[in-house]
Design a protein around this motif. Structure first.
Motif, PDB file in Angstrom:
ATOM      1  N   GLU A  51     -32.327  -6.518  -1.508  1.00 25.52           N
ATOM      2  CA  GLU A  51     -32.461  -6.032  -2.892  1.00 25.52           C
ATOM      3  C   GLU A  51     -32.204  -7.161  -3.889  1.00 25.52           C
ATOM      4  N   GLY A  52     -31.190  -7.965  -3.598  1.00 28.17           N
ATOM      5  CA  GLY A  52     -30.856  -9.085  -4.476  1.00 28.17           C
ATOM      6  C   GLY A  52     -32.007 -10.084  -4.542  1.00 28.17           C
ATOM      7  N   ILE A  53     -32.624 -10.342  -3.399  1.00 27.35           N
ATOM      8  CA  ILE A  53     -33.733 -11.297  -3.368  1.00 27.35           C
ATOM      9  C   ILE A  53     -34.956 -10.706  -4.076  1.00 27.35           C
ATOM     10  N   ARG A  54     -35.187  -9.423  -3.831  1.00 27.23           N
ATOM     11  CA  ARG A  54     -36.344  -8.735  -4.425  1.00 27.23           C
ATOM     12  C   ARG A  54     -36.242  -8.712  -5.959  1.00 27.23           C
ATOM     13  N   ALA A  55     -34.996  -8.785  -6.463  1.00 23.50           N
ATOM     14  CA  ALA A  55     -34.797  -8.719  -7.919  1.00 23.50           C
ATOM     15  C   ALA A  55     -35.073 -10.063  -8.599  1.00 23.50           C
ATOM     16  N   LEU A  56     -35.307 -11.109  -7.818  1.00 22.79           N
ATOM     17  CA  LEU A  56     -35.602 -12.410  -8.441  1.00 22.79           C
ATOM     18  C   LEU A  56     -36.987 -12.381  -9.069  1.00 22.79           C
ATOM     19  N   LYS A  57     -37.113 -13.108 -10.149  1.00 30.08           N
ATOM     20  CA  LYS A  57     -38.409 -13.147 -10.845  1.00 30.08           C
ATOM     21  C   LYS A  57     -39.510 -13.691  -9.928  1.00 30.08           C
ATOM     22  N   GLY A  58     -40.625 -13.014  -9.887  1.00 31.20           N
ATOM     23  CA  GLY A  58     -41.775 -13.507  -9.118  1.00 31.20           C
ATOM     24  C   GLY A  58     -41.711 -13.178  -7.637  1.00 31.20           C
ATOM     25  N   VAL A  59     -40.688 -12.451  -7.206  1.00 32.82           N
ATOM     26  CA  VAL A  59     -40.560 -12.139  -5.776  1.00 32.82           C
ATOM     27  C   VAL A  59     -40.967 -10.686  -5.523  1.00 32.82           C
ATOM     28  N   GLY A  60     -41.993 -10.492  -4.713  1.00 29.39           N
ATOM     29  CA  GLY A  60     -42.457  -9.142  -4.373  1.00 29.39           C
ATOM     30  C   GLY A  60     -41.912  -8.719  -3.013  1.00 29.39           C
ATOM     31  N   ASP A  61     -42.394  -7.581  -2.515  1.00 34.38           N
ATOM     32  CA  ASP A  61     -41.891  -7.046  -1.240  1.00 34.38           C
ATOM     33  C   ASP A  61     -42.052  -8.044  -0.100  1.00 34.38           C
ATOM     34  N   TYR A  62     -43.251  -8.624  -0.015  1.00 35.72           N
ATOM     35  CA  TYR A  62     -43.529  -9.510   1.105  1.00 35.72           C
ATOM     36  C   TYR A  62     -42.589 -10.718   1.104  1.00 35.72           C
ATOM     37  N   THR A  63     -42.525 -11.391  -0.058  1.00 34.93           N
ATOM     38  CA  THR A  63     -41.705 -12.602  -0.147  1.00 34.93           C
ATOM     39  C   THR A  63     -40.238 -12.278   0.096  1.00 34.93           C
ATOM     40  N   ALA A  64     -39.766 -11.171  -0.457  1.00 34.23           N
ATOM     41  CA  ALA A  64     -38.358 -10.789  -0.261  1.00 34.23           C
ATOM     42  C   ALA A  64     -38.080 -10.571   1.224  1.00 34.23           C
ATOM     43  N   SER A  65     -38.996  -9.879   1.920  1.00 33.52           N
ATOM     44  CA  SER A  65     -38.794  -9.635   3.356  1.00 33.52           C
ATOM     45  C   SER A  65     -38.797 -10.945   4.127  1.00 33.52           C
ATOM     46  N   ALA A  66     -39.727 -11.827   3.762  1.00 32.66           N
ATOM     47  CA  ALA A  66     -39.813 -13.103   4.478  1.00 32.66           C
ATOM     48  C   ALA A  66     -38.507 -13.880   4.306  1.00 32.66           C
ATOM     49  N   ILE A  67     -38.033 -14.010   3.081  1.00 31.28           N
ATOM     50  CA  ILE A  67     -36.802 -14.792   2.852  1.00 31.28           C
ATOM     51  C   ILE A  67     -35.602 -14.110   3.524  1.00 31.28           C
ATOM     52  N   ALA A  68     -35.486 -12.797   3.334  1.00 36.66           N
ATOM     53  CA  ALA A  68     -34.329 -12.076   3.886  1.00 36.66           C
ATOM     54  C   ALA A  68     -34.265 -12.248   5.404  1.00 36.66           C
ATOM     55  N   SER A  69     -35.423 -12.181   6.050  1.00 35.91           N
ATOM     56  CA  SER A  69     -35.415 -12.250   7.515  1.00 35.91           C
ATOM     57  C   SER A  69     -35.251 -13.689   8.011  1.00 35.91           C
ATOM     58  N   ILE A  70     -35.933 -14.631   7.368  1.00 39.89           N
ATOM     59  CA  ILE A  70     -35.907 -16.006   7.873  1.00 39.89           C
ATOM     60  C   ILE A  70     -34.569 -16.694   7.540  1.00 39.89           C
ATOM     61  N   ALA A  71     -34.099 -16.492   6.301  1.00 38.42           N
ATOM     62  CA  ALA A  71     -32.870 -17.197   5.914  1.00 38.42           C
ATOM     63  C   ALA A  71     -31.611 -16.466   6.378  1.00 38.42           C
ATOM     64  N   PHE A  72     -31.643 -15.134   6.372  1.00 39.69           N
ATOM     65  CA  PHE A  72     -30.404 -14.389   6.646  1.00 39.69           C
ATOM     66  C   PHE A  72     -30.486 -13.489   7.880  1.00 39.69           C
ATOM     67  N   GLY A  73     -31.629 -13.502   8.563  1.00 38.35           N
ATOM     68  CA  GLY A  73     -31.760 -12.685   9.762  1.00 38.35           C
ATOM     69  C   GLY A  73     -31.749 -11.188   9.476  1.00 38.35           C
ATOM     70  N   LEU A  74     -32.029 -10.804   8.218  1.00 37.33           N
ATOM     71  CA  LEU A  74     -32.026  -9.373   7.899  1.00 37.33           C
ATOM     72  C   LEU A  74     -33.302  -8.729   8.442  1.00 37.33           C
ATOM     73  N   SER A  75     -33.156  -7.473   8.810  1.00 37.90           N
ATOM     74  CA  SER A  75     -34.234  -6.789   9.512  1.00 37.90           C
ATOM     75  C   SER A  75     -35.284  -6.227   8.549  1.00 37.90           C
ATOM     76  N   HIS A  76     -36.183  -7.077   8.072  1.00 36.23           N
ATOM     77  CA  HIS A  76     -37.235  -6.615   7.152  1.00 36.23           C
ATOM     78  C   HIS A  76     -38.574  -7.180   7.603  1.00 36.23           C
ATOM     79  N   ALA A  77     -39.542  -6.302   7.803  1.00 43.39           N
ATOM     80  CA  ALA A  77     -40.867  -6.749   8.245  1.00 43.39           C
ATOM     81  C   ALA A  77     -41.684  -7.185   7.037  1.00 43.39           C
ATOM     82  N   ALA A  78     -42.215  -8.400   7.086  1.00 39.42           N
ATOM     83  CA  ALA A  78     -43.004  -8.937   5.980  1.00 39.42           C
ATOM     84  C   ALA A  78     -44.489  -8.752   6.301  1.00 39.42           C
ATOM     85  N   VAL A  79     -45.123  -7.852   5.568  1.00 35.06           N
ATOM     86  CA  VAL A  79     -46.521  -7.527   5.868  1.00 35.06           C
ATOM     87  C   VAL A  79     -47.440  -8.224   4.872  1.00 35.06           C
ATOM     88  N   ASP A  80     -48.219  -9.154   5.353  1.00 31.00           N
ATOM     89  CA  ASP A  80     -49.200  -9.818   4.488  1.00 31.00           C
ATOM     90  C   ASP A  80     -50.592  -9.648   5.099  1.00 31.00           C
TER      91      ASP A  80
END
Ligand code: SF4
Length: 323
Positions: free
Chosen positions: A106-135
């Motif tokens: 949620e914190g990442i998704r709230a950044l300017k210019g960050v949509g669902d896909y980008t938030a999922s990608a960053i959350a999963s790659i940087a923090f190992g959070l369980s979010h599927a990034a669909v592009d």
């Protein structure tokens, strides 16, 4: 092939074929975020150069936040879509003001210019959070392999693919999974001429088995909206005005309206923009004094005070409120 085998095949393929990209060597969320923003509309080769340049000049988010917007835009030059650079800079300041890079989806998704896909990608790659990034890559692979023909640009389609990718996502390897799907789509299951002959999924792939590779994924054709320009003349003649009932072969059948001229005019002169399912109507209204009592065919005089008794299109009501 069961879902588990699909997962295994994709992960194994990635181990052998995944691209080695500089931001994959780090867990620094800033470096990963920067790569995601740059790659949103840029090819990998060009994007990599820019990523290196940004990382050399501003190795931390604090340094990027301290730069001026002009400096960031200048460094961005050549990448296009400058709103990405502006958002990047604004978000860097947001991050610093909040005391560091957000560690939740949620914190990442709230950044300017960050949509669902980008938030999922960053959350999963940087923090190992369980979010599927669909592009686009993921839509293509899943629709072909599983034979899903729901349009990928429909609300239902987006939900369906997200749900499926959520189910497939191995929770302990979310970041790897997202990158594996991305690479698999970009290198193996490409939009044109996918490399089916060398594909580990060939035996169980729906599209290959049924010859539907060209047809999948399905994209809904967006109907081109028709643009129309309505100028209404609100005639004034001793407390009377003229209206007519609309005919049957157009919108607003049976409703009443003042004298209408349908002819293009500059969009800036629009008083009310009215959006219907397949058309956009730009409308304006002019009050004019009647010079004689003759009316174009189909129109009739009525008392102004009776106007409210007639069923008028909402657009005409909106215009009348302005006059
Ligand atoms: S067999 Fe072909 S269409 Fe099916 S997943 Fe592999 S590359 Fe894509």
């Amino acid at each position: 092939m069961a879902n588990g085998n699909f997962q295994l095949a994709i992960l194994r393929w990635y181990e052998e074929n995944g691209r080695s990209l500089p931001w994959r060597e780090t867990r620094d969320p800033y470096a990963i975020w920067l790569s995601e923003v740059i790659l949103q509309q840029t090819r990998i080769a060009q994007g990599t150069d820019y990523w290196h340049r940004f990382m050399r000049r501003w190795p931390t988010v604090e340094l990027l936040a301290a730069a001026t917007e002009d400096e960031v835009l200048k460094e961005w030059q050549g990448l296009g879509y400058y709103s990405r650079a502006r958002n990047l800079h604004a978000a860097a300041r947001q991050i610093v003001a909040n005391g560091g890079f957000p560690r939740t989806y949620e914190g990442i998704r709230a950044l300017k210019g960050v949509g669902d896909y980008t938030a999922s990608a960053i959350a999963s790659i940087a923090f190992g959070l369980s979010h599927a990034a669909v592009d686009g890559n993921v839509y293509r692979v899943l629709s072909r392999y599983f034979g899903i023909s729901t349009p990928i640009n429909s609300t239902g389609g987006k939900k369906e693919f997200q749900q499926l990718d959520d189910e497939l996502l191995p929770h302990d390897k979310a970041g790897t999974w997202n990158q594996a799907m991305m690479d698999f789509g970009a290198l193996q299951c490409t939009p044109q001429s996918p490399r089916c002959l060398l594909c580990p999924l060939q035996e169980s792939c729906y599209a290959l088995r049924t010859g539907k590779i060209e047809e999948l994924p399905v994209k809904e054709k967006k109907l081109k909206r028709r643009e129309r320009f309505f100028t209404y003349f609100l005639l004034q003649n001793n407390g009377q005005t003229a209206i007519r009932r609309r005919g049957s072969n157009d919108i607003w059948q049976g409703l009443w309206e003042p004298i209408l001229k349908e002819e293009p005019f500059p969009k800036e002169e629009t008083e009310v923009k009215h959006i219907l399912t397949h058309q956009t109507i730009y409308a304006r209204m002019m009050a004019v004094k009647a010079v004689d009592s003759d009316l174009p065919e189909g129109y009739q005089w009525i008392d102004f005070s009776d106007l409210a008794d007639y069923a008028l299109p909402r657009l005409v009501e909106k215009l009348l409120e302005k006059h």
